[in-house]
Structures are given as structure tokens and as C-alpha cells.
Design a protein around this motif. Sequence first.
Motif, PDB file in Angstrom:
ATOM      1  N   UNK A  76       0.863  -1.172   0.000  1.00  0.00           N
ATOM      2  CA  UNK A  76       0.000   0.000   0.000  1.00  0.00           C
ATOM      3  C   UNK A  76       0.903   1.226   0.000  1.00  0.00           C
ATOM      4  N   UNK A  77       0.823   2.026  -1.052  1.00  0.00           N
ATOM      5  CA  UNK A  77       1.709   3.165  -1.214  1.00  0.00           C
ATOM      6  C   UNK A  77       0.990   4.294  -1.937  1.00  0.00           C
ATOM      7  N   UNK A  78       1.309   5.516  -1.574  1.00  0.00           N
ATOM      8  CA  UNK A  78       0.706   6.662  -2.261  1.00  0.00           C
ATOM      9  C   UNK A  78       1.132   6.709  -3.730  1.00  0.00           C
ATOM     10  N   UNK A  92      -4.731 -15.293   0.794  1.00  0.00           N
ATOM     11  CA  UNK A  92      -3.355 -15.451   1.237  1.00  0.00           C
ATOM     12  C   UNK A  92      -2.494 -14.208   1.081  1.00  0.00           C
ATOM     13  N   UNK A  93      -3.109 -13.083   0.711  1.00  0.00           N
ATOM     14  CA  UNK A  93      -2.341 -11.856   0.508  1.00  0.00           C
ATOM     15  C   UNK A  93      -1.712 -11.352   1.800  1.00  0.00           C
ATOM     16  N   UNK A  94      -0.559 -10.717   1.639  1.00  0.00           N
ATOM     17  CA  UNK A  94       0.106 -10.009   2.726  1.00  0.00           C
ATOM     18  C   UNK A  94       0.073  -8.530   2.354  1.00  0.00           C
ATOM     19  N   UNK A  95      -0.702  -7.764   3.107  1.00  0.00           N
ATOM     20  CA  UNK A  95      -0.782  -6.326   2.872  1.00  0.00           C
ATOM     21  C   UNK A  95       0.388  -5.695   3.608  1.00  0.00           C
ATOM     22  N   UNK A  96       1.200  -4.965   2.877  1.00  0.00           N
ATOM     23  CA  UNK A  96       2.453  -4.423   3.394  1.00  0.00           C
ATOM     24  C   UNK A  96       2.391  -2.905   3.438  1.00  0.00           C
ATOM     25  N   UNK A  97       2.784  -2.349   4.578  1.00  0.00           N
ATOM     26  CA  UNK A  97       2.795  -0.911   4.779  1.00  0.00           C
ATOM     27  C   UNK A  97       4.231  -0.472   5.029  1.00  0.00           C
ATOM     28  N   UNK A  98       4.661   0.643   4.409  1.00  0.00           N
ATOM     29  CA  UNK A  98       5.977   1.206   4.673  1.00  0.00           C
ATOM     30  C   UNK A  98       5.982   1.986   5.973  1.00  0.00           C
ATOM     31  N   UNK A  99       7.156   2.445   6.372  1.00  0.00           N
ATOM     32  CA  UNK A  99       7.250   3.229   7.608  1.00  0.00           C
ATOM     33  C   UNK A  99       6.574   4.582   7.413  1.00  0.00           C
ATOM     34  N   UNK A 100       6.163   5.167   8.522  1.00  0.00           N
ATOM     35  CA  UNK A 100       5.445   6.428   8.467  1.00  0.00           C
ATOM     36  C   UNK A 100       6.318   7.561   7.932  1.00  0.00           C
ATOM     37  N   UNK A 115       1.317  -2.956  -6.273  1.00  0.00           N
ATOM     38  CA  UNK A 115       1.417  -1.695  -5.547  1.00  0.00           C
ATOM     39  C   UNK A 115       0.084  -0.966  -5.694  1.00  0.00           C
ATOM     40  N   UNK A 116      -0.592  -0.784  -4.563  1.00  0.00           N
ATOM     41  CA  UNK A 116      -1.932  -0.206  -4.596  1.00  0.00           C
ATOM     42  C   UNK A 116      -1.985   1.097  -3.802  1.00  0.00           C
ATOM     43  N   UNK A 117      -3.000   1.876  -4.108  1.00  0.00           N
ATOM     44  CA  UNK A 117      -3.216   3.148  -3.412  1.00  0.00           C
ATOM     45  C   UNK A 117      -4.689   3.271  -3.052  1.00  0.00           C
ATOM     46  N   UNK A 118      -4.958   4.103  -2.083  1.00  0.00           N
ATOM     47  CA  UNK A 118      -6.334   4.417  -1.708  1.00  0.00           C
ATOM     48  C   UNK A 118      -6.719   5.712  -2.415  1.00  0.00           C
ATOM     49  N   UNK A 119      -7.780   5.687  -3.219  1.00  0.00           N
ATOM     50  CA  UNK A 119      -8.192   6.917  -3.901  1.00  0.00           C
ATOM     51  C   UNK A 119      -8.611   7.977  -2.878  1.00  0.00           C
ATOM     52  N   UNK A 120      -8.248   9.223  -3.148  1.00  0.00           N
ATOM     53  CA  UNK A 120      -8.638  10.320  -2.261  1.00  0.00           C
ATOM     54  C   UNK A 120      -8.755  11.618  -3.046  1.00  0.00           C
ATOM     55  N   UNK A 121      -9.242  12.614  -2.387  1.00  0.00           N
ATOM     56  CA  UNK A 121      -9.481  13.911  -3.026  1.00  0.00           C
ATOM     57  C   UNK A 121      -8.190  14.473  -3.620  1.00  0.00           C
ATOM     58  N   UNK A 122      -8.305  15.180  -4.747  1.00  0.00           N
ATOM     59  CA  UNK A 122      -7.128  15.777  -5.388  1.00  0.00           C
ATOM     60  C   UNK A 122      -6.368  16.699  -4.441  1.00  0.00           C
ATOM     61  N   UNK A 123      -5.046  16.663  -4.560  1.00  0.00           N
ATOM     62  CA  UNK A 123      -4.203  17.543  -3.768  1.00  0.00           C
ATOM     63  C   UNK A 123      -3.843  17.017  -2.398  1.00  0.00           C
ATOM     64  N   UNK A 124      -4.421  15.896  -2.004  1.00  0.00           N
ATOM     65  CA  UNK A 124      -4.104  15.321  -0.703  1.00  0.00           C
ATOM     66  C   UNK A 124      -3.180  14.126  -0.906  1.00  0.00           C
ATOM     67  N   UNK A 125      -2.220  13.956   0.002  1.00  0.00           N
ATOM     68  CA  UNK A 125      -1.158  12.986  -0.203  1.00  0.00           C
ATOM     69  C   UNK A 125      -1.464  11.604   0.353  1.00  0.00           C
TER      70      UNK A 125
END
Length: 149
Positions: A76-78, A92-100, A115-125
Motif C-alpha cells: 500500500x503506497x501513495x 493469502x495476501x500479505x498487505x504491506x505498509x511502509x514506515x510512516x 502496488x496499490x493506493x487508496x483513492x482520495x481527493x485531489x491535492x491530498x497525499x
Amino acid sequence: MRLALFQPDIPGNVGAILRSCACFGVPVDLIEPLGFPWDDRRVRRAGMDYFDRVSITRHADWESFRAATPGRLVLLTSRGSVPVDSVAFDSGDVILMGSESAGAPPYVHEAADLRVRIPMAPGLRSLNVSVAAAVTLFEGLRQTGQLPT
């Protein structure tokens, strides 16, 4: 399904993630080094009384994690190219998060199967890592019929 945290550095976020994983019945992998002492009281405070209700596996480093953990790595990455709601999750997926503070380094990106992302409003990271973890876990568990009843 599992959730893995790559070198997390904020104990309160780890505690919140452990609480979510306990509620969803999802095991957690912690890939060291951690950015705080494991006995940090802030982890337990954020995890509350759920701390002892989640299966936690600590790995000394990335190589140890990879050797011990089968399954497709879903990072999960921006910078992800696939929106999380378009992913066909597998049980069997392993969802992986990087450090903050630093995210995931290039070698982790390269090792990820997706490599996936969560959709969000434009301009937000990005969302807080614990919120992002919960959103992604819920979607994966929903799709695979693994949500607790």
C-alpha cells in the motif's frame, strides 16, 4: 490474509493497527528495526486491551520476513498504480505498509507483487497509516469472505 509493517516508527500507529488487526482477526508481521523500543507504553496504550488478542510475528529484517512469509505482497503506497477498490484480493495476501516517515524503499517496491493506493481527493497525499491499513484490510477481507461475523 496478513498485515506487515516495514520498519514502523510511531508506536501509537502500531498500537492502533494492532487493535484493528485484533478486531478483524488478522495476524501482524513487524519487520525490524522498529523506530522505538518494543516495550514502549504508547504501543500498549493505543492498542488498549486488544494488544493480547492479536498474533504478532517479529522479523529481524526484510530478508527474514521474506523467508518466513509466503503469499502475494500487496504494497500500500501513495505511489501505487492500482486503486485499492480495483484489486482482486486473495485470502493469502500479505498487505504491506511502509514506515510512516520514509515509506518503503525501492527494494521493497520491487519485491511487491502489486502496488496499490487508496483513492482520495485531489491535492491530498495520504491517510494516516493506521487508517489506511484498516481501509485496505476491510476491503481485502470483504472481498475474500473473511470478515468476522
